[in-house]
Design a protein around this motif. Structure first.
Motif, mmCIF file in Angstrom:
data_model
loop_
_atom_site.group_PDB
_atom_site.id
_atom_site.type_symbol
_atom_site.label_atom_id
_atom_site.label_comp_id
_atom_site.label_asym_id
_atom_site.label_seq_id
_atom_site.Cartn_x
_atom_site.Cartn_y
_atom_site.Cartn_z
ATOM 1 N N ASN A 1 0.831 -1.197 0.000
ATOM 2 C CA ASN A 1 0.000 0.000 0.000
ATOM 3 C C ASN A 1 0.866 1.247 0.000
ATOM 4 O OD1 ASN A 1 0.811 0.309 2.655
ATOM 5 N ND2 ASN A 1 -1.217 0.203 3.529
ATOM 6 N N TRP A 2 0.214 2.389 -0.135
ATOM 7 C CA TRP A 2 0.887 3.656 -0.397
ATOM 8 C C TRP A 2 1.921 4.014 0.662
ATOM 9 C CZ3 TRP A 2 -0.446 8.074 2.715
ATOM 10 C CH2 TRP A 2 0.182 9.252 2.323
ATOM 11 N N HIS B 1 -4.168 3.321 -1.244
ATOM 12 C CA HIS B 1 -4.137 4.214 -0.081
ATOM 13 C C HIS B 1 -4.769 3.624 1.171
ATOM 14 C CE1 HIS B 1 -2.420 8.126 -1.244
ATOM 15 N NE2 HIS B 1 -2.706 7.735 -2.464
ATOM 16 N N SER C 1 -5.004 1.534 4.511
ATOM 17 C CA SER C 1 -3.917 1.195 5.434
ATOM 18 C C SER C 1 -3.828 -0.294 5.738
ATOM 19 C CB SER C 1 -4.103 1.970 6.747
ATOM 20 O OG SER C 1 -4.017 3.350 6.536
ATOM 21 N N PHE D 1 -6.468 9.477 -5.551
ATOM 22 C CA PHE D 1 -7.156 8.237 -5.215
ATOM 23 C C PHE D 1 -7.843 7.716 -6.473
ATOM 24 C CE2 PHE D 1 -7.324 11.038 -1.484
ATOM 25 C CZ PHE D 1 -6.609 10.278 -0.569
ATOM 26 N N GLY E 1 -0.606 5.864 -6.128
ATOM 27 C CA GLY E 1 -1.185 6.837 -5.219
ATOM 28 C C GLY E 1 -0.391 8.126 -5.220
ATOM 29 N N ALA F 1 4.212 10.072 3.140
ATOM 30 C CA ALA F 1 3.574 8.920 3.777
ATOM 31 C C ALA F 1 3.391 9.187 5.268
ATOM 32 C CB ALA F 1 4.428 7.673 3.567
ATOM 33 N N LYS G 1 -8.562 3.273 6.912
ATOM 34 C CA LYS G 1 -7.522 3.835 7.768
ATOM 35 C C LYS G 1 -7.057 2.815 8.811
ATOM 36 C CE LYS G 1 -8.098 7.932 5.817
ATOM 37 N NZ LYS G 1 -7.069 8.629 5.010
#
Length: 648
Positions: free
Chosen positions: A125-126, A166, A168, A239, A431, A488, A589
């Protein structure tokens, strides 16, 4: 020769033991045991066994591990530093992954082999919270996607779909199942009108069909020059649209809710490669916020909103009457002019214009004036509500087409270890293009300045830089977005009843100030919050219809000695929000922290994931899911964990 080999083994073991925090006595080990230990330790940091560490360094400028092509953040107890958690991604070299999707060369060859798809390495992920060995492929059309689905079915693999990465947690994949590979629409071109087209309804309103692999920048390049907007929008462009509507993504509008609510049609591909148009509200409610568990969203039709005038501006002020609930709400209602109904404001006697339709709030709790903290509100007004004396751009900037093209075509550094590419390519593939943390030099971060003093500086700089960012975007495109790139960061996000808004931010203030005396971690960014007006638009939306306060604790991880230090701090806030305030999380998130059997703190605990949705929601969605994906091709990862019953 044997003596020389033994000496080399001892030297390598000693070097590797320092990196791993071990303290072995290699001369007392048998040669075979010693060699095995050397191989195990070197595999963590020396990815190609050439005697030179490839991993083991944290990049403090970009808040992730260095050498992203070979390394990723993989915490193992008892890592004492962020550097120690930067380990090799062995993937296809790991014997445990042989004869699995992780080691399937047909998938890893990408466009050079069996499939006409760009191979983008292994999915991460990002912000490098989740790094896996799942092959990450970017097919170019429907046939390319269909061939990958057919191949997966024939080989017993699972398929997950990613946006820009993006989220988490393990929404795309948690990396635990080595029979998974990931499809991204970053290179996808949709057929005919589903790449992009606009249409008019009899009532004069507009709709836009758009490729689900596009970023918001791609979409706004088309609709903003014509004066149109999606009703809700995020802070930044970067996004993927498909990822947005498949999750609980929202903006800061007092009038609007989750962005998926404004989808009126979807073009999707099912597990067998069939194309379907989802155009009834009954079915759209399942596909919105579905986390890729039903199929692949290829195209989206959005409801659009016309804004002849848009005012992007900031309100920079402080809690002049002290940090208390009355002053907190006075700023929201009177200074920020929030368009909130009186019944959701728990403080009586306040009167505001309600002219602002959108507000994103940032409170600097730690840099200065801790008893009267500064607050910066990024606000927007539209149409008849704009200020008559506003000095900035209210309409469509003259060079808007050129300015969008400059943004999309500018060269940026790859976040994931690939060659430099255009901003537009990077936003779709990876991202947000990377940027240095707060503009701060890496040497400052690594050196003695990393601590309470630097944390205060960075929190202050964060809100001081925002007005300039807003002004630049207002002058070039005036489309409501203010973030073009972003470093980040760790981010949690919770939906809380407005009556508990001050308690939520007071808790964050308390832990942020306390962390300045903590040697292991200091919070270093402002506390964020917003309001959203949720409609009943999806089976799996985390909160019901109504006005919700959205609190967002965020921080750079670099101020932690190791991953456990920041997790403990986030756990402190997370536990209070969930248990004391009844909060529900933004599903993309960090949330659901808890203590595992090992004593370590980790997010996304199953004991909490199973509680987010009611039994009725889970039963309803899962019943429909099984009709759309009866073979379970997409059924893996954290989404499925959300549907599991709680253990007694």
């Amino acid at each position: 020769a044997n003596a020389c080999q033994q000496s080399d083994d001892v030297q390598l073991l000693q070097r590797s033991s320092v990196r791993a925090g071990m303290n072995p006595d290699p001369m007392q080990q048998s040669l075979s045991n010693r060699s095995a230990t050397v191989a195990a330790v070197l595999a963590e940091y020396d990815c190609n066994f050439d005697g030179v560490d490839d991993c083991g360094e944290w990049d403090y400028a970009y808040a992730m591990c260095k050498n992203q092509e070979s390394c990723s953040h993989q915490y193992k107890f008892p890592d004492g530093t962020l550097d120690q958690s930067c380990r090799c991604k062995l993937c296809e070299k790991d014997p445990a992954n042989q004869k699995s999707a992780f080691a399937d060369l047909n998938l890893r060859d990408g466009s050079e082999g069996k499939f006409d798809a760009l191979y983008w390495g292994s999915f991460r992920n990002w912000a490098d919270h989740m790094s896996t060995c799942a092959p990450w492929l970017m097919p170019k059309d429907d046939d390319g996607i269909r061939s990958l689905l057919t191949y997966a079915t024939a080989n017993g693999y699972k398929v997950r779909i990613s946006g820009a990465g993006h989220s988490s947690g393990g929404i795309v994949t948690d990396g635990e199942n080595n029979e998974v590979f990931v499809i991204s629409l970053a290179e996808y071109v949709a057929p005919d009108e589903w790449e992009f087209s606009m249409s008019s309804l009899p009532d004069g309103s507009k709709r836009a069909k758009v490729n689900a692999g596009w970023s918001q920048a791609n979409l706004y390049q088309k609709i903003r020059p014509q004066g149109f907007f999606v009703p809700a929008q995020t802070a930044g462009y970067f996004f993927a649209l498909g990822g947005i509507v498949a999750n609980s993504v929202h903006g800061g509008s007092y009038l609007h809710g989750f962005q998926h609510a404004y989808t009126t049609k979807m073009r999707v591909m099912t597990y067998g490669g069939q194309i379907k148009i989802i155009d009834t509200e009954e079915e759209l409610r399942y596909w919105r916020c579905s986390f890729g568990m039903l199929g692949i969203i290829l195209g989206i039709e959005y409801q659009l909103e016309k804004r002849d005038q848009l005012q992007m501006y900031d309100v920079f002020t402080k809690h002049a009457n002290g940090w208390n609930e009355d002053e907190f709400w006075r700023i929201i209602v009177e200074e920020a002019e929030a368009d909130l109904p009186p019944e959701v404001v728990p403080v009586a006697g306040l009167s505001g214009s309600r002219k602002s339709w959108n507000g994103e709030y940032f409170i600097d709790f730690i840099s200065q004036q801790v008893d009267t903290p500064r607050i910066m509100v990024y606000a927007q007004k539209a149409n008849s509500s704009v200020d008559a004396d506003f000095k900035g751009e209210l309409g469509i900037p003259e060079d808007i087409a050129t300015n969008y093209e400059k943004l999309l075509s500018k060269t940026v550094e790859s976040r994931t270890g690939h060659k430099d590419m255009s901003w537009g390519q990077a936003a779709r593939r990876d991202g947000a293009p990377p940027t240095m943390v707060g503009g701060t030099d890496a040497n400052d971060m690594v050196g003695g300045l990393r601590g309470p003093t630097m944390a205060k500086i960075m929190s202050g700089q964060a809100i001081e830089q925002m007005p300039g960012m807003i002004k630049k975007q207002m002058e070039t495109v005036n489309d409501g977005f203010y973030l073009v790139d972003a470093p980040a960061a760790l981010a949690s996000s919770y939906f809380i009843k407005p009556e508990f808004a001050f308690k939520a931010m007071d808790k964050l203030r308390t832990v942020q100030l306390a962390s300045l005396k903590n040697e292991d971690f200091q919070w270093n960014l402002p506390g964020e919050f917003r309001f959203i007006n949720v409609t009943d638009s999806a089976i799996l939306q985390p909160v019901p219809a109504g006005v919700w306060f959205n609190a967002q604790p965020i921080s750079f991880p670099d101020f932690a000695k190791n991953v456990q230090d920041w997790r403990k701090e986030f756990f402190n806030v997370d536990e209070y929000y969930r248990e004391e305030l009844g909060a529900k999380p933004h599903m993309g998130k960090l949330y659901g922290f808890g203590v595992e059997e090992s004593g370590e703190v980790a997010p996304f605990q199953d004991s909490y994931l199973c509680t987010i949705y009611s039994d009725a929601q889970k039963k309803d969605f899962d019943g429909y899911r099984k009709t759309q994906d009866p073979e379970g091709l997409f059924a893996t990862g954290m989404g499925i964990r959300l549907l599991q019953p709680c253990k007694a």
